[in-house]
Design an enzyme around this catalytic site. Structure first.
Site, PDB file in Angstrom:
ATOM      1  N   HIS A 113      -9.112  -1.933   7.051  1.00 24.31           N
ATOM      2  CA  HIS A 113     -10.167  -0.945   7.335  1.00 24.31           C
ATOM      3  C   HIS A 113     -11.530  -1.567   7.637  1.00 24.31           C
ATOM      4  O   HIS A 113     -12.424  -0.862   8.090  1.00 24.31           O
ATOM      5  CB  HIS A 113     -10.342   0.055   6.184  1.00 24.31           C
ATOM      6  CG  HIS A 113      -9.259   1.067   6.070  1.00 24.31           C
ATOM      7  ND1 HIS A 113      -9.090   2.097   6.959  1.00 24.31           N
ATOM      8  CD2 HIS A 113      -8.259   1.198   5.158  1.00 24.31           C
ATOM      9  CE1 HIS A 113      -8.051   2.828   6.610  1.00 24.31           C
ATOM     10  NE2 HIS A 113      -7.516   2.297   5.521  1.00 24.31           N
ATOM     11  N   HIS A 129       0.825  -1.210   0.000  1.00 26.32           N
ATOM     12  CA  HIS A 129       0.000   0.000   0.000  1.00 26.32           C
ATOM     13  C   HIS A 129       0.860   1.261   0.000  1.00 26.32           C
ATOM     14  O   HIS A 129       1.640   1.490   0.924  1.00 26.32           O
ATOM     15  CB  HIS A 129      -0.904   0.013   1.237  1.00 26.32           C
ATOM     16  CG  HIS A 129      -2.068   0.941   1.135  1.00 26.32           C
ATOM     17  ND1 HIS A 129      -3.282   0.565   0.604  1.00 26.32           N
ATOM     18  CD2 HIS A 129      -2.212   2.233   1.501  1.00 26.32           C
ATOM     19  CE1 HIS A 129      -4.123   1.580   0.649  1.00 26.32           C
ATOM     20  NE2 HIS A 129      -3.493   2.612   1.189  1.00 26.32           N
ATOM     21  N   HIS A 179      -2.614  -3.136   4.428  1.00 27.55           N
ATOM     22  CA  HIS A 179      -1.871  -2.268   5.354  1.00 27.55           C
ATOM     23  C   HIS A 179      -2.561  -2.297   6.719  1.00 27.55           C
ATOM     24  O   HIS A 179      -3.320  -1.414   7.068  1.00 27.55           O
ATOM     25  CB  HIS A 179      -1.743  -0.837   4.808  1.00 27.55           C
ATOM     26  CG  HIS A 179      -3.025  -0.138   4.497  1.00 27.55           C
ATOM     27  ND1 HIS A 179      -4.009  -0.669   3.694  1.00 27.55           N
ATOM     28  CD2 HIS A 179      -3.503   1.082   4.883  1.00 27.55           C
ATOM     29  CE1 HIS A 179      -5.016   0.174   3.593  1.00 27.55           C
ATOM     30  NE2 HIS A 179      -4.734   1.236   4.317  1.00 27.55           N
ATOM     31  N   HIS A 185     -13.461   1.642   3.313  1.00 23.53           N
ATOM     32  CA  HIS A 185     -12.460   2.515   3.930  1.00 23.53           C
ATOM     33  C   HIS A 185     -13.032   2.890   5.290  1.00 23.53           C
ATOM     34  O   HIS A 185     -13.355   1.991   6.076  1.00 23.53           O
ATOM     35  CB  HIS A 185     -12.153   3.728   3.042  1.00 23.53           C
ATOM     36  CG  HIS A 185     -10.971   4.516   3.532  1.00 23.53           C
ATOM     37  ND1 HIS A 185     -11.075   5.826   3.941  1.00 23.53           N
ATOM     38  CD2 HIS A 185      -9.672   4.169   3.713  1.00 23.53           C
ATOM     39  CE1 HIS A 185      -9.889   6.246   4.346  1.00 23.53           C
ATOM     40  NE2 HIS A 185      -9.017   5.271   4.223  1.00 23.53           N
ATOM     41  N   ASP A 197       2.171   1.944   3.759  1.00 24.56           N
ATOM     42  CA  ASP A 197       1.202   3.044   3.755  1.00 24.56           C
ATOM     43  C   ASP A 197       1.876   4.405   3.631  1.00 24.56           C
ATOM     44  O   ASP A 197       1.375   5.411   4.131  1.00 24.56           O
ATOM     45  CB  ASP A 197       0.309   3.007   4.994  1.00 24.56           C
ATOM     46  CG  ASP A 197      -1.001   3.787   4.807  1.00 24.56           C
ATOM     47  OD1 ASP A 197      -1.284   4.204   3.663  1.00 24.56           O
ATOM     48  OD2 ASP A 197      -1.721   3.980   5.797  1.00 24.56           O
ATOM     49  N   GLU A 202      -9.104   1.508  -2.707  1.00 20.58           N
ATOM     50  CA  GLU A 202      -9.216   1.545  -1.243  1.00 20.58           C
ATOM     51  C   GLU A 202     -10.630   1.960  -0.844  1.00 20.58           C
ATOM     52  O   GLU A 202     -10.886   3.101  -0.496  1.00 20.58           O
ATOM     53  CB  GLU A 202      -8.176   2.496  -0.640  1.00 20.58           C
ATOM     54  CG  GLU A 202      -8.080   2.360   0.869  1.00 20.58           C
ATOM     55  CD  GLU A 202      -6.946   3.164   1.469  1.00 20.58           C
ATOM     56  OE1 GLU A 202      -6.671   2.982   2.658  1.00 20.58           O
ATOM     57  OE2 GLU A 202      -6.330   3.974   0.740  1.00 20.58           O
ATOM     58  N   ASP A 258       0.174   5.500  -1.031  1.00 18.36           N
ATOM     59  CA  ASP A 258      -0.847   6.484  -1.411  1.00 18.36           C
ATOM     60  C   ASP A 258      -0.322   7.602  -2.298  1.00 18.36           C
ATOM     61  O   ASP A 258      -0.884   8.703  -2.321  1.00 18.36           O
ATOM     62  CB  ASP A 258      -1.472   7.088  -0.151  1.00 18.36           C
ATOM     63  CG  ASP A 258      -2.561   6.207   0.437  1.00 18.36           C
ATOM     64  OD1 ASP A 258      -3.550   5.948  -0.266  1.00 18.36           O
ATOM     65  OD2 ASP A 258      -2.422   5.766   1.596  1.00 18.36           O
TER      66      ASP A 258
END
Length: 448
Positions: free
Chosen positions: A217, A44, A238, A175, A345, A148, A46
């Site tokens: 999540h 993961h 993650h 999420h 992450d 995500e 971003d």
């Protein structure tokens, strides 16, 4: 003040203990050698959202130059220094969006595909585990996309399949907001107590097309339901272990114990508030307040301003690489060495362990694990072989399901719940002695 002082004391004590037995330069060289021989496949990153929301040139792929040190935590020189061999790029969009989720999702997929195409000497779009291995042999970083949050499919399996065709190879079911078919760990009270019948259909269609089911999540009930339903290994792209750091989004022991039978992998995150209990005690109330108030926020800039407002004045304890290594050791102990991976992450958070704050620093973590006695073979499983095996198994499950179904899409096998004159029915399919069995379950009657 007493609580804050206690937290700080714990943070400084753990840091001093870690530094007293820190990895040596020999450990670090050993770690670099292991990563050079294996494939470090991080679950993961971003970067796409960091580019979209960049304060200098938002959304400008050319201006956000990855060939030199970038403003965030990720660029090509640092990926190379960190020994990264493959990356799931998170094409995240907020679940709090009031409209245009599919449009925003397509924009983020397009943005990351343009980034990959812009650096062909370093990045290579990959669709299969074999593609990842081939990219590694060619000296490139194999790049897959991950959605995500299931809000991005807008309750449409057609959108799910379209995202797969554009390169998406995992979808996080939620999420920080519940969807119409799955519960998030952050959105309380629970709406469904796990997956709805349509949520189960989403999981099965992901299995059929070869898209990994990502359970970071999600609520514990959603995790358990998805593992029960899925025919392919799941991943947590993650996440960390709740048994070490008790925050809602982390994976409880009872779920970790389900992974050997499923084949799934928990890719441990580096985010300080999810790995270190001392940091979590400070950060979790802030995160919960942010999630509560984010529902009423309309723009990305307002979301960023809200988080900075809540964070102002808070003293966050320092944490170390040892806290991440503790998480990895714990998942290994409960689930097994074949069910743990890496999901940093980066570019998705702001609080990191010292020495593990950007993509160049993976060798520091592996040096700590070498100091703790990890073998080269197990380090290579952790680095990427576990998630590659899960991906390969998901690809095999897809081939088998399509042989049974004749490559028919989910609407032909497990269509959406529909209404007859007298009842709401949810069709399903399952296998019995290798044969497809079709049926319908009654959800409720309709008065007339």
């Amino acid at each position: 003040m007493v609580l804050r002082a206690t937290i700080l004391a714990i943070g400084f004590l753990s840091a001093s203990i870690a530094s007293a037995s820190a990895p040596t330069p020999a450990h670090l060289e050993h770690a670099k050698h292991v990563l050079a021989e294996g494939i470090l496949f991080d679950g993961h990153n971003d970067l796409p959202w960091a580019i979209r929301t960049d304060k200098v040139a938002p959304g400008d792929v050319a201006a956000y130059d990855l060939s030199k040190p970038a403003r965030g935590q990720t660029d090509i020189p640092r990926l190379r220094a960190g020994g990264v061999g493959a990356q799931f790029w998170s094409v995240y969009i907020p679940g709090e969006l009031k409209e245009g989720m599919a449009r925003t999702q397509l924009e983020q997929i397009d943005l990351m595909r343009r980034v990959i195409a812009r650096y062909p000497e370093a990045l290579q779009l990959a669709g299969t585990a074999e593609d990842i291995r081939n990219a590694r042999k060619a000296g490139r970083i194999g790049s897959m996309l991950g959605i995500e949050g299931g809000h991005a499919i807008e309750n449409s399996l057609a959108l799910l399949r379209s995202y797969y065709d554009l390169g998406v190879r995992y979808m996080t079911l939620t999420h920080n907001t519940n969807t119409a078919w799955a519960d998030s760990a952050a959105d309380l009270p629970a709406r469904h107590n796990g997956l709805t019948p349509f949520g189960e259909q989403v999981v099965l269609e992901m299995n059929r097309i070869g898209m990994l089911v990502d359970l970071s999540h999600t609520s514990a009930d959603t995790m358990a339901d998805a593992i029960r339903v899925s025919r392919a290994p799941v991943i947590f792209s993650h996440s960390s272990a709740k048994g070490v750091c008790d925050v809602p989004r982390n994976v409880p022991d009872e779920v970790l114990k389900m992974l050997p039978a499923n084949g799934g992998v928990v890719m441990v995150t580096f985010v300080a508030g999810f790995t270190d209990p001392a940091v979590a005690r400070v950060m979790q109330p802030l995160i919960e307040e942010f999630n509560r108030r984010a529902y009423d926020v309309k723009s990305d800039a307002e979301r960023t301003a809200l988080f900075e407002e809540l964070k102002a004045g808070i003293v966050i304890p320092k944490t170390t690489i040892a806290a991440v290594a503790d998480q990895i050791d714990y998942v290994r102990r409960v689930a097994g060495v074949r069910h743990v991976g890496i999901g940093g992450d980066f570019d998705g958070n702001t609080e990191w362990p010292e020495g593990l704050s950007d993509v160049s620093m993976y060798p520091n973590l592996f040096a700590e694990l070498i100091r703790r006695g990890w073998s080269d073979e197990d380090l290579k499983l952790l680095a990427g072989e576990n998630v590659l095996r899960a991906l390969e198994q998901a690809e095999q499950v897809s081939r088998e399901m399509n042989q049974v179904s004749g490559n028919v899409s989910a609407e032909g096998i497990i269509p959406l719940t529909y209404v007859t004159r007298s009842a709401i029915l949810s069709p399903y399919w399952r296998e019995s002695d290798g044969q497809a069995v079709h049926g319908c379950r009654l959800l409720q009657t309709v008065p007339h």
